[in-house]
Design an enzyme around this catalytic site. Structure first.
Site, short mmCIF file in Angstrom:
data_model
loop_
_atom_site.label_atom_id
_atom_site.label_comp_id
_atom_site.label_asym_id
_atom_site.label_seq_id
_atom_site.Cartn_x
_atom_site.Cartn_y
_atom_site.Cartn_z
N ASP A 1 3.41 5.29 -5.46
CA ASP A 1 3.91 4.03 -4.94
C ASP A 1 3.81 2.93 -6.00
OD1 ASP A 1 1.18 3.53 -4.87
OD2 ASP A 1 1.18 2.66 -2.88
N ASP B 1 -1.54 3.67 -6.27
CA ASP B 1 -2.79 4.11 -5.65
C ASP B 1 -2.54 5.20 -4.61
OD1 ASP B 1 -1.68 2.52 -3.66
OD2 ASP B 1 -3.49 1.35 -3.30
N SER C 1 1.30 -3.06 -2.36
CA SER C 1 1.27 -1.60 -2.23
C SER C 1 2.67 -1.04 -1.98
CB SER C 1 0.29 -1.20 -1.14
OG SER C 1 0.08 0.18 -1.13
#
Length: 569
Positions: A298, A302, A142
């Site tokens: 990012d 998401d 992430s």
């Protein structure tokens, strides 16, 4: 024990030349050896996440293979002819880890569908559902710094694995020899045999069609919107630009330094759209371009963050700001257009702004609260879908910049969110307003709900112990007052108890157990303590409520100071 593990890895960790070099480089560094081997990288509902490198406490081809063997046995236990989908982002070794994952699934006789190139996390969730797979994996960490990578596992619904499934995988992992226990076939051989298959453009286009169907003001002209966009060297570049082009947003300037995939993230070491640093180049560009909006997704696309043009100055909006703006926009326009479903439902998390409840109540929309983690929001959407009531769903959001509209995925989706943010900005621009003005109107109507989140990093073995000590101490010695206000309710999600400190009455909480403590104060303010499930951090969530902006800002600062002291930092 640690030294024995190290020596075993020196003999057997030969698949990746980088591991061989690293093991040699730390041979005289006892601290580095201990940190790499003192424990095993834990598999949980968030999958795996850790520093890339050699060791049982690191992300590497061996820990990935071990986890995949566990997940393969899980799907084989639950399906006669199982299949899985795989995606990966731009991080260091993401493509290697994705291929390793495919090889182990294929080695276990599980059919593999894998994207040809890096793709956003929501497109993995979509592929699972679209291709009717039994599970899925996306290789990503992430918005973590570049030294991290991760492995998110999903079930057949497109949600991240639940606790029971994660425990099953973890138990299998513990029994699998990290070097020799995973079954595997060569990736290219798997392609030739057909057990590994690339996901085609038809799936990508089907995803974008579903995204476009989420538009609220479908006939509005967006050609006048001016935008600077950054994919932060990640996966959003193609799908976000594609969907914006589809809906007529043509004036998009991309931050060149952050356009192409690069797992080192050279201009944004912490590629998180929550922080100002990632917008620094875009802010410089904005001096000449003067766009309506800055937008950044990012690395796994998401999450999305924005900065809004307010009379030539750009203000960064929080995840809560964007969440309430989107909820208000979608509910108000649907009501106006006559497209509001019967018994609408929105979903948020216990650490997100309580302002969303006020907005939902005004429009007759049920607001469901979940634990932190978008899989819990996805589960609410699945429960609606199981009753064929998915059309009731309006929006799910969390304060950490995650949003989802539409029922075609079960994870936060920055592709859809980017589209809706642009549409919303253009909608209010046509009325002569910017998003700051709209947000102030919401505050004037419902009250000034000012939020903040503060994280305290506690790395390594000592950090884990410190976080545990903090939460144990808070349970043993609960605060009676915070920042001069009496604590009237304490919600302990770990014990499933809500305690009214005035009456002493205890009631059960209908949420999964989690190490979270919530303190609600007599004046409506709140303070929540939660150890992160994906990073070595303990987090503090502040909610201040007041009748005007100055009072809300002052109260927020008081609560941040008091909360920091409460945690001992």
């Amino acid at each position: 024990m640690v030294q024995e593990k190290y020596e075993l890895w020196c003999k057997k960790a030969v698949k990746d030349p980088d591991l061989i070099k690293e093991l040699e480089s730390i041979k005289n560094d006892s601290e580095a050896i201990n940190d790499a081997f003192y424990t095993e990288l834990e598999f949980g509902t968030a999958g795996l996440r850790g520093v890339i490198g050699a060791g049982s406490n690191r992300m590497n081809v061996y820990t990935v293979s071990q986890a995949t063997q566990g997940l393969a046995e899980y799907v084989l236990e639950n399906s006669k002819n199982p299949s899985v989908a795989i995606a990966y982002d731009s991080r260091i070794k993401s493509d290697l880890f994705a291929k390793t994952t495919a090889e182990v699934f294929a080695g276990n006789g599980v059919k593999v569908y894998i994207y040809k190139e890096l793709m956003p996390t929501p497109m993995l969730s979509f592929a699972i559902r679209h291709l009717k797979c039994d599970a899925g994996v996306v290789v990503t960490a992430s918005h973590n710094p570049s030294k991290y990578n991760g492995y998110k596992a999903y079930d057949e619904t497109g949600c991240q694995l639940g606790p029971e499934a994660a425990d099953f995988v973890l138990n299998i992992m513990k029994s699998v020899d990290i070097f020799d226990g995973a079954k595997s076939v060569d990736f290219e051989e798997g392609l030739k045999s057909g057990i590994i298959e690339y996901i085609g453009d038809d799936v990508i286009n089907a995803f974008l069609d579903e995204v476009e169907n989420c538009r609220v003001s479908k006939d509005m002209d967006l050609s006048g919107l001016k935008l600077i966009y950054s994919p932060l060297n990640g996966t959003g570049n193609k799908p976000v630009r594609n969907i914006l082009n589809r809906i007529g947003v043509k004036n998009v300037t991309v931050v060149k330094e952050q356009e192409m995939p690069n797992g080192n993230f050279p201009t944004c070491p912490y590629p998180n759209p929550e922080i100002k640093q990632v917008f620094e180049i875009a802010l410089e560009m904005a001096k000449e371009i003067n766009p309506d909006l800055l937008l950044a997704t990012d690395p796994d696309c998401d999450r999305v963050g924005i900065a809004v043009n307010v009379d030539g100055n750009f203000e960064l909006f929080s995840g809560n700001d964007v969440g309430v703006l989107l909820l208000n926009y979608m509910l108000s326009v649907k009501k106006q257009n006559g497209t509001m479903p019967k018994n609408p439902v929105a979903v948020s998390t216990i650490v997100s702004t309580r302002l969303s409840k006020k907005i939902a109540e005004y429009y007759g929309c049920e607001l469901r609260e979940t634990l932190t983690g978008f899989k819990f929001i996805g589960e609410q959407l699945t429960s609606l879908s199981d009753k064929n009531e998915q059309d009731r769903y309006i929006l799910g959001f969390e304060e950490s910049y995650g949003y989802l509209a539409g029922s075609y995925v079960r994870d936060k989706d920055a592709v859809t969110a980017s589209m809706l943010i642009c549409e919303m900005t253009a909608y209010y621009k046509a009325k002569g307003k910017n998003l700051k003005q709209v947000l102030n109107e919401i505050y004037e109507k419902y009250g000034y709900y000012y939020c903040a989140q503060k994280s305290f990093t506690c790395e390594g073995q000592s950090g884990i112990a410190k976080i545990k000590s903090i939460t144990e101490n808070l349970r043993a010695n609960p605060p009676k007052a915070i920042a001069g206000s009496k604590v009237t309710e304490i919600k302990d999600i770990k014990t499933s108890k809500l305690t009214n400190t005035v009456t002493g009455e205890e009631t059960e909480i209908n949420l999964p157990k989690s190490n979270v403590l919530c303190y609600y104060l007599e004046d409506g303010d709140s303070l929540i303590v939660r150890p992160s499930g994906t990073e070595p951090k303990i987090k503090l969530y502040i909610g201040a409520v007041a009748k005007d902006a100055a009072s809300a800002e002052s109260r927020r600062e008081e609560l941040i100071k008091a909360g920091t002291e409460l945690l001992g930092f």
